[in-house]
Write a protein that holds these residues in place. Structure first.
Motif, PDB file in Angstrom:
ATOM      1  N   THR A 141       0.838  -1.211   0.000  1.00 39.17           N
ATOM      2  CA  THR A 141       0.000   0.000   0.000  1.00 39.17           C
ATOM      3  C   THR A 141       0.871   1.259   0.000  1.00 39.17           C
ATOM      4  O   THR A 141       0.584   2.228  -0.712  1.00 39.17           O
ATOM      5  N   LEU A 142       1.937   1.242   0.800  1.00 41.64           N
ATOM      6  CA  LEU A 142       2.834   2.406   0.823  1.00 41.64           C
ATOM      7  C   LEU A 142       3.499   2.604  -0.538  1.00 41.64           C
ATOM      8  O   LEU A 142       3.638   3.743  -1.005  1.00 41.64           O
ATOM      9  N   MET A 143       3.923   1.494  -1.182  1.00 42.20           N
ATOM     10  CA  MET A 143       4.522   1.649  -2.501  1.00 42.20           C
ATOM     11  C   MET A 143       3.494   2.176  -3.498  1.00 42.20           C
ATOM     12  O   MET A 143       3.800   3.043  -4.330  1.00 42.20           O
ATOM     13  N   SER A 144       2.281   1.676  -3.426  1.00 43.97           N
ATOM     14  CA  SER A 144       1.234   2.143  -4.341  1.00 43.97           C
ATOM     15  C   SER A 144       1.000   3.635  -4.173  1.00 43.97           C
ATOM     16  O   SER A 144       0.913   4.384  -5.158  1.00 43.97           O
ATOM     17  N   LEU A 145       0.905   4.087  -2.927  1.00 41.14           N
ATOM     18  CA  LEU A 145       0.690   5.525  -2.675  1.00 41.14           C
ATOM     19  C   LEU A 145       1.873   6.347  -3.178  1.00 41.14           C
ATOM     20  O   LEU A 145       1.694   7.434  -3.742  1.00 41.14           O
ATOM     21  N   SER A 182      10.907  -1.162   8.992  1.00 44.77           N
ATOM     22  CA  SER A 182      10.594   0.235   9.357  1.00 44.77           C
ATOM     23  C   SER A 182      11.388   1.247   8.531  1.00 44.77           C
ATOM     24  O   SER A 182      10.807   2.243   8.054  1.00 44.77           O
ATOM     25  N   PRO A 183      12.710   1.064   8.325  1.00 48.59           N
ATOM     26  CA  PRO A 183      13.443   2.075   7.537  1.00 48.59           C
ATOM     27  C   PRO A 183      12.882   2.226   6.128  1.00 48.59           C
ATOM     28  O   PRO A 183      12.758   3.353   5.623  1.00 48.59           O
ATOM     29  N   GLU A 184      12.523   1.114   5.501  1.00 48.28           N
ATOM     30  CA  GLU A 184      11.989   1.177   4.133  1.00 48.28           C
ATOM     31  C   GLU A 184      10.606   1.831   4.124  1.00 48.28           C
ATOM     32  O   GLU A 184      10.284   2.601   3.205  1.00 48.28           O
ATOM     33  N   MET A 185       9.799   1.564   5.148  1.00 51.75           N
ATOM     34  CA  MET A 185       8.455   2.150   5.201  1.00 51.75           C
ATOM     35  C   MET A 185       8.549   3.653   5.420  1.00 51.75           C
ATOM     36  O   MET A 185       7.771   4.430   4.852  1.00 51.75           O
ATOM     37  N   VAL A 186       9.517   4.078   6.227  1.00 48.06           N
ATOM     38  CA  VAL A 186       9.705   5.526   6.440  1.00 48.06           C
ATOM     39  C   VAL A 186      10.104   6.207   5.123  1.00 48.06           C
ATOM     40  O   VAL A 186       9.603   7.287   4.793  1.00 48.06           O
ATOM     41  N   LYS A 187      10.981   5.559   4.359  1.00 50.98           N
ATOM     42  CA  LYS A 187      11.395   6.147   3.069  1.00 50.98           C
ATOM     43  C   LYS A 187      10.217   6.255   2.106  1.00 50.98           C
ATOM     44  O   LYS A 187      10.087   7.248   1.384  1.00 50.98           O
ATOM     45  N   LEU A 188       9.354   5.255   2.088  1.00 52.92           N
ATOM     46  CA  LEU A 188       8.176   5.326   1.225  1.00 52.92           C
ATOM     47  C   LEU A 188       7.232   6.430   1.703  1.00 52.92           C
ATOM     48  O   LEU A 188       6.610   7.125   0.887  1.00 52.92           O
ATOM     49  N   LEU A 189       7.146   6.622   3.024  1.00 55.34           N
ATOM     50  CA  LEU A 189       6.311   7.708   3.555  1.00 55.34           C
ATOM     51  C   LEU A 189       6.871   9.079   3.145  1.00 55.34           C
ATOM     52  O   LEU A 189       6.114  10.032   2.937  1.00 55.34           O
ATOM     53  N   VAL A 190       8.203   9.172   3.026  1.00 54.46           N
ATOM     54  CA  VAL A 190       8.812  10.435   2.571  1.00 54.46           C
ATOM     55  C   VAL A 190       8.360  10.747   1.141  1.00 54.46           C
ATOM     56  O   VAL A 190       8.015  11.897   0.823  1.00 54.46           O
ATOM     57  N   PHE A 194      10.679  -0.453  -1.530  1.00 54.45           N
ATOM     58  CA  PHE A 194       9.672  -1.516  -1.377  1.00 54.45           C
ATOM     59  C   PHE A 194      10.350  -2.878  -1.423  1.00 54.45           C
ATOM     60  O   PHE A 194      10.059  -3.753  -0.601  1.00 54.45           O
ATOM     61  N   LEU A 195      11.245  -3.060  -2.380  1.00 56.01           N
ATOM     62  CA  LEU A 195      11.892  -4.368  -2.553  1.00 56.01           C
ATOM     63  C   LEU A 195      12.702  -4.757  -1.312  1.00 56.01           C
ATOM     64  O   LEU A 195      12.652  -5.910  -0.864  1.00 56.01           O
ATOM     65  N   ASP A 196      13.441  -3.789  -0.760  1.00 55.87           N
ATOM     66  CA  ASP A 196      14.214  -4.084   0.455  1.00 55.87           C
ATOM     67  C   ASP A 196      13.290  -4.570   1.582  1.00 55.87           C
ATOM     68  O   ASP A 196      13.596  -5.529   2.299  1.00 55.87           O
ATOM     69  N   GLY A 197      12.170  -3.861   1.734  1.00 54.88           N
ATOM     70  CA  GLY A 197      11.213  -4.256   2.777  1.00 54.88           C
ATOM     71  C   GLY A 197      10.521  -5.565   2.439  1.00 54.88           C
ATOM     72  O   GLY A 197      10.297  -6.411   3.309  1.00 54.88           O
ATOM     73  N   PHE A 198      10.199  -5.735   1.155  1.00 48.77           N
ATOM     74  CA  PHE A 198       9.506  -6.948   0.705  1.00 48.77           C
ATOM     75  C   PHE A 198      10.363  -8.186   0.961  1.00 48.77           C
ATOM     76  O   PHE A 198       9.848  -9.231   1.390  1.00 48.77           O
ATOM     77  N   ILE A 199      11.655  -8.089   0.708  1.00 49.41           N
ATOM     78  CA  ILE A 199      12.553  -9.233   0.944  1.00 49.41           C
ATOM     79  C   ILE A 199      12.526  -9.615   2.423  1.00 49.41           C
ATOM     80  O   ILE A 199      12.463 -10.793   2.780  1.00 49.41           O
ATOM     81  N   ILE A 225       5.590   9.841  -0.216  1.00 49.00           N
ATOM     82  CA  ILE A 225       4.179  10.238  -0.123  1.00 49.00           C
ATOM     83  C   ILE A 225       4.063  11.656   0.427  1.00 49.00           C
ATOM     84  O   ILE A 225       3.302  12.483  -0.080  1.00 49.00           O
ATOM     85  N   GLY A 226       4.876  11.944   1.460  1.00 46.62           N
ATOM     86  CA  GLY A 226       4.812  13.256   2.105  1.00 46.62           C
ATOM     87  C   GLY A 226       5.299  14.394   1.224  1.00 46.62           C
ATOM     88  O   GLY A 226       4.935  15.557   1.459  1.00 46.62           O
ATOM     89  N   ILE A 227       6.104  14.106   0.226  1.00 50.58           N
ATOM     90  CA  ILE A 227       6.598  15.163  -0.676  1.00 50.58           C
ATOM     91  C   ILE A 227       5.714  15.303  -1.912  1.00 50.58           C
ATOM     92  O   ILE A 227       5.343  16.412  -2.310  1.00 50.58           O
ATOM     93  N   THR A 228       5.355  14.182  -2.522  1.00 55.58           N
ATOM     94  CA  THR A 228       4.700  14.247  -3.844  1.00 55.58           C
ATOM     95  C   THR A 228       3.253  14.753  -3.766  1.00 55.58           C
ATOM     96  O   THR A 228       2.840  15.541  -4.628  1.00 55.58           O
ATOM     97  N   PHE A 229       2.502  14.320  -2.785  1.00 55.13           N
ATOM     98  CA  PHE A 229       1.094  14.748  -2.743  1.00 55.13           C
ATOM     99  C   PHE A 229       0.948  16.246  -2.446  1.00 55.13           C
ATOM    100  O   PHE A 229       0.166  16.925  -3.126  1.00 55.13           O
ATOM    101  N   PRO A 230       1.663  16.809  -1.459  1.00 61.54           N
ATOM    102  CA  PRO A 230       1.560  18.271  -1.269  1.00 61.54           C
ATOM    103  C   PRO A 230       1.982  19.058  -2.518  1.00 61.54           C
ATOM    104  O   PRO A 230       1.338  20.060  -2.863  1.00 61.54           O
ATOM    105  N   LEU A 231       3.047  18.595  -3.202  1.00 67.25           N
ATOM    106  CA  LEU A 231       3.458  19.297  -4.431  1.00 67.25           C
ATOM    107  C   LEU A 231       2.379  19.177  -5.503  1.00 67.25           C
ATOM    108  O   LEU A 231       2.112  20.145  -6.235  1.00 67.25           O
ATOM    109  N   SER A 232       1.750  18.012  -5.592  1.00 60.72           N
ATOM    110  CA  SER A 232       0.660  17.833  -6.557  1.00 60.72           C
ATOM    111  C   SER A 232      -0.482  18.796  -6.273  1.00 60.72           C
ATOM    112  O   SER A 232      -1.033  19.429  -7.190  1.00 60.72           O
ATOM    113  N   ILE A 233      -0.838  18.911  -5.003  1.00 59.64           N
ATOM    114  CA  ILE A 233      -1.928  19.824  -4.607  1.00 59.64           C
ATOM    115  C   ILE A 233      -1.562  21.266  -4.960  1.00 59.64           C
ATOM    116  O   ILE A 233      -2.371  22.023  -5.517  1.00 59.64           O
ATOM    117  N   LEU A 234      -0.326  21.625  -4.677  1.00 62.33           N
ATOM    118  CA  LEU A 234       0.126  23.003  -4.939  1.00 62.33           C
ATOM    119  C   LEU A 234       0.077  23.333  -6.437  1.00 62.33           C
ATOM    120  O   LEU A 234      -0.501  24.349  -6.848  1.00 62.33           O
TER     121      LEU A 234
END
Length: 388
Positions: A273-277, A354-362, A336-341, A364-373
């Protein structure tokens, strides 16, 4: 919430009615998912064709040939008498390698003279070359030790002492997580998920700008002129489609190829789900920035095509130059792949990823606000041009 729900339902209708969306998201993925599994249905590279060149014609050379023939990795398909014949068969693609037992090999062994056995492999085909080396090396080492052991016993040494003498240190190998080196288990999940990243990003780069191209932007703005509501509504619609693909992967494709690991489904779903987002966020950001459909599609293809190569799945990232490592880091699939393995192959608890999930959240946290802007600026410009 009402506006977001309306936008989400409208986006679902667009996904199922516009070929740009349903072909990329719903038609191509199931086909390639099943196709990837079929490629590796044999699971292992076995019985690789080889040639034997036996100049010694001795009991030792025949024994080693028999032992190699019984290896599941090697199958002798030709007998040759020169280097030229070996090269010719390799160039014609009839063999992946050859072994040469030199003249006087057995007599040299009996005289305690070291003898060399040349092994030929075709390095242009890396995997078969390594498999042949593995199969041949095991047999030749084992055969060499057996010859020395036999000599020691003939000289009156007890078998147990002779065994310790010829092999004072013994290697016991334990392979975890894919002990049989099953190619289908190793490659199919990775190929499926990299194909999924490509599909999600290529479809997402059209989510916003296609509204202008098809002159449906005014219809959309009648529901809401807030870019945040539009982007959330569209994002939820595409996320639901990605969940449909998850169900397809986890509960149809994986079980068909015996790749299912029910205990890992929940953790797989979370990181998926995080990779999809992250993928949808990247695509929507490009879509909000540019109205040129051809350009953003090319960018998406260029961005996602080398994902598998840079991900570290087939070659370690730490051995790549820094700029390749950087390119790998800006793709969601890498993390995603690192976490998936960890979560799927190694079946570790979620905390290990957790480290891979945090990177995927980064992402998400950058692209969606820029998209909105960026998209809000486009909306404002469009409304202003309509008002003039």
């Amino acid at each position: 919430m009402k506006a977001i729900s309306k936008i989400m339902i409208r986006e679902w209708k667009r996904i199922f009615s516009i070929p740009n969306f349903y072909v990329v998201l719903l038609v191509i993925p199931p086909i390639i998912f099943l196709f990837y599994g079929l490629i590796y249905q044999k699971q292992f590279a076995k019985e690789l064709p080889m040639a034997v060149w036996d100049e010694d014609q001795s009991l030792v050379s025949r024994t080693l040939t028999d032992m190699m023939e019984h290896s599941e990795l090697i199958k002798f398909t030709a007998t040759v008498n020169s280097n030229a014949e070996i090269e010719k068969l390799i160039q014609e693609g009839k063999i992946f390698g050859a072994v040469h037992f030199p003249k006087n090999m057995e007599s040299d062994v009996k005289k305690n003279h070291q003898t060399n056995i040349p092994l030929y492999t075709n390095g242009a085909y890396l995997v078969p070359a390594k498999m042949i080396y593995k199969g041949a090396a095991e047999v030749i080492i084992k055969g060499g030790l057996a010859v020395v052991l036999q000599k020691a016993e003939k000289q009156g040494m007890p078998a147990d002492k002779a065994n310790v003498l010829v092999q004072p240190i013994k290697l016991n190998t334990t392979v975890l997580y894919n002990p049989d080196f099953n190619y289908q288990l190793y490659l199919t999940p990775g190929l499926i998920t990299v194909g999924l990243q490509m599909a999600l990003i290529v479809a997402s780069v059209l989510i916003l700008n296609l509204e202008f191209k098809r002159n449906t932007i005014d219809e959309l703005l009648q529901i809401s002129t807030s870019s945040s509501q539009i982007i959330i509504g569209k994002m939820l619609a595409h996320l639901c489609v990605s969940w449909l693909l998850f169900v397809l992967i986890a509960y149809l494709v994986f079980p068909i190829y015996d790749l299912g690991k029910p205990k890992t489904d929940f953790n797989f779903f979370l990181i998926y789900t995080l990779m999809s987002l992250a993928c949808i966020g990247i695509g929507m950001m490009f879509s909000a920035i540019s109205n040129n459909l051809l350009f953003v599609t090319d960018v998406a293809m260029f961005f996602t095509s080398p994902a598998f190569v840079f991900s570290g799945f087939t070659f370690p990232r730490w051995a790549m130059p820094w700029y390749d490592q950087f390119y790998a880091d800006i793709m969601p699939y890498t993390h995603f792949l690192d976490g998936f393995i960890k979560l799927y192959f190694m079946e570790l608890p979620l905390s290990y990823a957790s480290p891979e999930m945090v990177k995927l959240l980064v992402f998400i946290g950058i692209t969606f606000p820029l998209s909105i802007l960026f998209f809000q600026k486009k909306i404002n410009l469009h409304l202003k041009s309509k008002a003039v």
